[in-house]
Design a protein around this motif. Structure first.
Motif, PDB file in Angstrom:
ATOM      1  N   ALA A  43     -12.481 -18.667 -28.798  1.00 46.27           N
ATOM      2  CA  ALA A  43     -12.992 -18.091 -30.053  1.00 46.27           C
ATOM      3  C   ALA A  43     -14.451 -18.470 -30.317  1.00 46.27           C
ATOM      4  N   ALA A  44     -14.811 -19.723 -30.064  1.00 47.78           N
ATOM      5  CA  ALA A  44     -16.184 -20.144 -30.383  1.00 47.78           C
ATOM      6  C   ALA A  44     -17.189 -19.350 -29.558  1.00 47.78           C
ATOM      7  N   PHE A  45     -16.875 -19.156 -28.282  1.00 47.80           N
ATOM      8  CA  PHE A  45     -17.802 -18.390 -27.454  1.00 47.80           C
ATOM      9  C   PHE A  45     -17.804 -16.920 -27.848  1.00 47.80           C
ATOM     10  N   ARG A  46     -16.623 -16.398 -28.185  1.00 49.83           N
ATOM     11  CA  ARG A  46     -16.552 -14.983 -28.579  1.00 49.83           C
ATOM     12  C   ARG A  46     -17.315 -14.713 -29.873  1.00 49.83           C
ATOM     13  N   THR A  47     -17.457 -15.755 -30.717  1.00 54.66           N
ATOM     14  CA  THR A  47     -18.278 -15.599 -31.914  1.00 54.66           C
ATOM     15  C   THR A  47     -19.750 -15.464 -31.515  1.00 54.66           C
ATOM     16  N   LEU A  48     -20.146 -16.268 -30.526  1.00 52.96           N
ATOM     17  CA  LEU A  48     -21.522 -16.180 -30.016  1.00 52.96           C
ATOM     18  C   LEU A  48     -21.754 -14.838 -29.341  1.00 52.96           C
ATOM     19  N   ASN A  49     -20.835 -14.434 -28.492  1.00 52.83           N
ATOM     20  CA  ASN A  49     -20.942 -13.149 -27.788  1.00 52.83           C
ATOM     21  C   ASN A  49     -19.572 -12.493 -27.674  1.00 52.83           C
ATOM     22  N   PRO A  50     -19.304 -11.518 -28.556  1.00 53.98           N
ATOM     23  CA  PRO A  50     -17.994 -10.847 -28.534  1.00 53.98           C
ATOM     24  C   PRO A  50     -17.683 -10.164 -27.199  1.00 53.98           C
TER      25      PRO A  50
END
Lengths: 211, 211
Positions: A43-50
């Motif tokens: 989730a944290a990375f997907r917030t940075l880059n979906p």
């Protein structure tokens, strides 16, 4: 402030951007992304880059993703590697799209399956299929380079950095430089540019970390 | 003078451009390329486009190739579908690259293998592998569209036209609209735009020609 590049050594798409930063003398620091332990799916990375991918460049004021976009922005910010004039810029963009469409996408997958999946998990038939498609792409690039030193114009550009992104890696994926003499000499020319380094020397993380 | 679009009905990459021309009211005429009889591999076509691909757009003064480049140029020439301001333009470019990298490239191959190769020539294992990769791409697009009507900003853009390029075709390749409700409604929105037509209604050539 240094720009932050979210990356890992095995990513040829991240390497394209790291090379552009290095060759333009742009201050930057790598932020290691633990792809092989699933970080790009979290989730944290997907917030940075979906889109769930490296490279991601944090310029300090903007978060940029997709190597083709980041390379274009680095050329615009630094005034380097972007060609001169609208005709060269359009030609550079054409090769960036070709690379994303026909070359790096296929190599990325082929290289991952060939080297980073245990043999028993490799899907039957996919590697030879991708290698066949890649052969057609290498032929297009080799023919283009037969009469010129650089992909666009008289000097290196982000088109060269995009197309070379996966071609310096040591792990085998079916590409042999000697088979493509014009690509071979072009890779030597890029490697002779001041600031050039191999992928694992420029970004953190490499296969020996998991050995 | 009408622009000439070198294309054939089955090409989703050409359809993206045909749609952009139709939706911007740009006068154009199709030039049929006989892909299924090898025309894109022949010398005359390779002279037109050494990359050996449709679409090719002859604007009257320039020969443009790569759908991402042509879409960008159509937006610039017409002042339509290009978003407003640099931030939207960068976001549009990001989705054009994503589409070339993750969506249309994979669909094009998957769709070709699934429908236009005789079953005995289909390489074992490749179609399910590509469908697995595509599922991840559909998930990214569906999630992005969950809170918005258009990929970028408040109206349709070339980012929408690029990403939808293969999604209206009737031949099956593993994509079911009902599985992706946000994509489904977005495809309805695009199809409601004045001038929209299905691929085989907009370009010459379709599978029944070879039946």
């Amino acid at each position: 402030m240094k720009m932050k590049l979210y990356c890992f050594g095995e990513s040829g798409n991240a390497y394209k951007v790291a090379l552009a930063l290095a060759l333009t003398d742009t201050p930057w620091q790598p932020v290691f992304v633990d792809f092989f332990n699933g970080e790009t799916r979290q989730a944290a990375f997907r917030t940075l880059n979906p889109m769930g991918e490296v490279p991601v460049l944090d310029t300090g004021t903007r978060i940029l993703t997709q190597s083709g976009v980041i390379l274009t922005e680095i050329a615009a910010m630094t005034g380097k590697l972007g060609g001169s004039g609208p005709a060269q810029q359009a030609e550079i963009l054409r090769w960036l799209f070709w690379d994303n469409h026909k070359l790096s996408t296929q190599i990325g997958t082929c290289r991952f399956l060939s080297n980073f999946l245990p043999p028993e998990k490799r899907p039957e038939g996919v590697i030879p299929f991708l290698q066949g498609r890649l052969k057609a792409a290498y032929a297009v690039l080799d023919a283009h380079l037969s009469g010129r030193d650089w992909i666009v114009g008289d000097g290196p550009s982000i088109a060269d950095l995009s197309c070379c992104g996966y071609l310096y890696y040591p792990e085998p994926f079916g590409f042999t430089r000697a088979d493509w003499p014009h690509i071979d000499r072009w890779l030597d020319r890029i490697a002779a540019l001041p600031g050039w380094k191999r992928p694992y020397a420029l970004m953190p993380g490499n296969p020996s970390d998991r050995a």
